[in-house]
Scaffold this active site. Structure first.
Site, short mmCIF file in Angstrom:
data_model
loop_
_atom_site.label_atom_id
_atom_site.label_comp_id
_atom_site.label_asym_id
_atom_site.label_seq_id
_atom_site.Cartn_x
_atom_site.Cartn_y
_atom_site.Cartn_z
N ARG A 25 -3.06 4.98 15.29
CA ARG A 25 -3.24 3.55 14.98
C ARG A 25 -3.81 2.78 16.19
O ARG A 25 -3.43 1.62 16.43
CB ARG A 25 -1.93 2.94 14.48
CG ARG A 25 -2.15 2.17 13.18
CD ARG A 25 -0.89 1.52 12.64
NE ARG A 25 0.01 2.44 12.02
CZ ARG A 25 1.35 2.33 12.03
NH1 ARG A 25 1.95 1.34 12.65
NH2 ARG A 25 2.10 3.23 11.42
N ARG A 38 -10.16 -8.87 10.57
CA ARG A 38 -9.33 -8.88 9.37
C ARG A 38 -9.30 -10.26 8.71
O ARG A 38 -9.34 -10.37 7.49
CB ARG A 38 -7.91 -8.43 9.73
CG ARG A 38 -7.03 -8.36 8.53
CD ARG A 38 -5.72 -7.70 8.82
NE ARG A 38 -4.76 -8.02 7.78
CZ ARG A 38 -3.75 -7.25 7.43
NH1 ARG A 38 -3.55 -6.13 8.05
NH2 ARG A 38 -2.92 -7.61 6.48
N ASP A 75 -6.89 4.61 5.37
CA ASP A 75 -5.46 4.69 5.05
C ASP A 75 -5.14 6.11 4.61
O ASP A 75 -6.00 6.82 4.10
CB ASP A 75 -5.13 3.70 3.92
CG ASP A 75 -3.62 3.54 3.77
OD1 ASP A 75 -3.03 2.83 4.58
OD2 ASP A 75 -3.04 4.18 2.87
#
Lengths: 354, 354
Positions: A25, A38, A75
């Protein structure tokens, strides 16, 4: 062609000038530039499904830190999403599926998605990232493991006790094996397609294997990881595309994981990495395993703890640092400080210089 | 004087006619009679702090199932509550403290509470339960472990990553050791007082020891467990009051736990219990370790899985069932079915009859 091939060399247990480091991550909310992207894109899923944005976000941490690998921004649950379960993220709740599978009929309807149409956004992102990376560092592709995907597919989201999938495992193991079988077919196809699109190493995340008893792990998680390793090894590009089997809580199973034919085993911080390398006896590279919470410590503490991981690895490996990929034992968190990450990457390189 | 002393005999590795069984959180929300009492009392904490109600609830599962022990109905966090941190339960959120301790000043103010005044409600409950039990089965007293109590005291509640306490461990270990020291003094005093009040076995719950790396476990959890074992062994009644060190995720540490001088080590379901008994070589009894999720399985599955735990224990113990206390690897959940619990208890007794 690669300017920095430390990761690939370490995964093959070849000599390197410094221990390579990347962080699970590493592209994420702890970076202000990620949060800005984002805010523009709207949501995590919108980012992951847009190849340009996935590419942009994948590269962000590399612009700040001399990391030795990029990892595809995506993901672990893309496969079930493409199978029609419809992934979404409830605010502050983690991933969920709108259509969990809970009976024989729903499981019978599952099919391997088409990689270039239903998961084309992932392949497109990989091609874009490879172009933009221009050989600076290798790109890691990834997938969730069959057991971990099955957990989310059956529970419908995260779970405290995995009651539904464990009840299925106990009461109708054949049906669960049917589900795991089709999911494994999909994972093999997915990782093969990622490799064909340009991924230079492949990691399987068995995030929830550690919630199983050893007997259930050997029945419901391990054999599917072994099949992935076996089938990927037969595919085109296998010889130059090493694979990593990472699992949270897999410390009791490192020998069995090493025996699958994978190139590397990724471990969390609850096992001494020296013990992990010793118990696998040079069969595989070992990736890990700093407790991510060490990033909440001072730069001095980070340096000291990183040094201990490096040294324990070497102690378990006959004094040699070869075959070690430095990483955290789990993914980073949004409240971590980018300056501490810089301190960590610097420390790993400095303390491991040959 | 005890009509059923299987638990105490098994904890001392003496022969028994059947393997004793009790279940962590056996007095709890899965029982309709518990929910009725709770509706009357108002809250979990009101129940725990009222000796009559704590007694009533402790005895409820024994009226349904032929369990081999009662365990005091209480909470692992009574000590910090008595230290002034003020325990409360936010709906659906687990335990929290109104006044977490986060700096040297707050830690410096901590003192061992008085057991007969500030924790008198616990001692009173033990005396009442012993009277009501009338020797049917032994009563187990318990406490949270120093590390686990410290987690809640510093984080202020449950945590995903234990960022605050781990940062303290890294940046100011001496201050954390100071906190752990006074908490350990309190745990020793608390368990000694429970023993004096009538507890016939004592369990320490190291619920969060498993979130630590092996190095941090050896520094911040294990030595305090060892001190509790040592100091309790010196106290009055020690020879007839065995102790159990239970820990979630303690599979990597069973040898070290056995070496503390405890009578038994409790393990969760992620370790093969046969391996646990083998690695501890008959030094201690082993308690565990069925995955609680097995209680979501059919009665047939429950019987099969319970049999496997019993048989694996015996395999690791040279073919003998002595020294095994059957339990779950973790506490029960509110949505479990009392009829499945009945099936489990029946299966353990039937399958282990000598």
């Amino acid at each position: 062609m690669l300017k920095n091939d430390r990761l690939l060399r370490a995964l093959r247990r070849e000599p390197v000038d410094r221990t390579p480091v990347w962080l699970m991550r590493q592209a994420g909310r702890y970076l202000p530039e990620y949060r800005a992207t984002r805010a523009r894109a709207g949501s995590f899923l919108a980012m992951a499904k847009n190849p340009e944005i996935a590419c942009e976000v994948t590269l962000q941490p590399l612009q700040r830190f001399p990391l030795d690998a990029a990892i595809l921004f995506s993901d672990i649950l893309t496969i079930p999403d493409a199978m029609g379960l419809e992934l979404y993220f409830a605010e502050g709740e983690g991933p969920r599926f709108r259509h969990p599978v809970r009976d024989a009929e729903a499981i019978g309807r599952l099919a391997v998605p088409d990689m270039e149409t239903e998961l084309g956004y992932v392949m497109e992102a990989i091609r874009l990232i490879r172009r933009e990376l221009d050989g600076r560092v290798p790109l890691i592709g990834f997938s969730g493991s069959p057991w971990t995907l099955a957990c989310y597919m059956i529970e419908g989201g995260g779970s405290k006790d995995y009651a539904r999938i464990k009840a299925l495992a106990l009461n109708d193991p054949a049906l669960l094996h049917q589900l795991l079988g089709v999911v494994t077919d999909a994972v093999v196809a997915y990782l093969s397609a990622q490799r064909a699109a340009g991924a230079q190493a492949l990691q399987v995340f068995d995030t929830w294997g550690g919630v199983l008893s050893p007997a259930m792990y050997r029945e419901f998680s391990l054999p599917y990881l072994a099949r992935i390793a076996r089938e990927l090894k037969r595919g085109e590009g296998a010889e130059r595309t090493p694979m990593i089997l990472f699992g949270k809580g897999n410390g009791a199973h490192v020998e069995a994981l090493a025996a699958t034919g994978t190139d590397a085993v990724g471990v969390d911080w609850t096992i001494d990495i020296g013990e992990a390398v010793q118990r696998t006896g040079g069969q595989v590279a070992i990736q890990g395993n700093l407790d991510p919470a060490v990033l909440y410590g001072s730069p001095e503490a980070i340096r000291r703890e990183a040094g201990q991981v490096l040294d324990r690895y070497a102690q378990g490996n006959g004094g040699s640092r070869e075959g070690h990929v430095f990483n955290l034992g789990h993914g980073m968190s949004p409240d971590m400080d980018p300056e501490r990450v810089a301190a960590l990457v610097e420390a790993v390189h400095a303390l491991s210089a040959r």
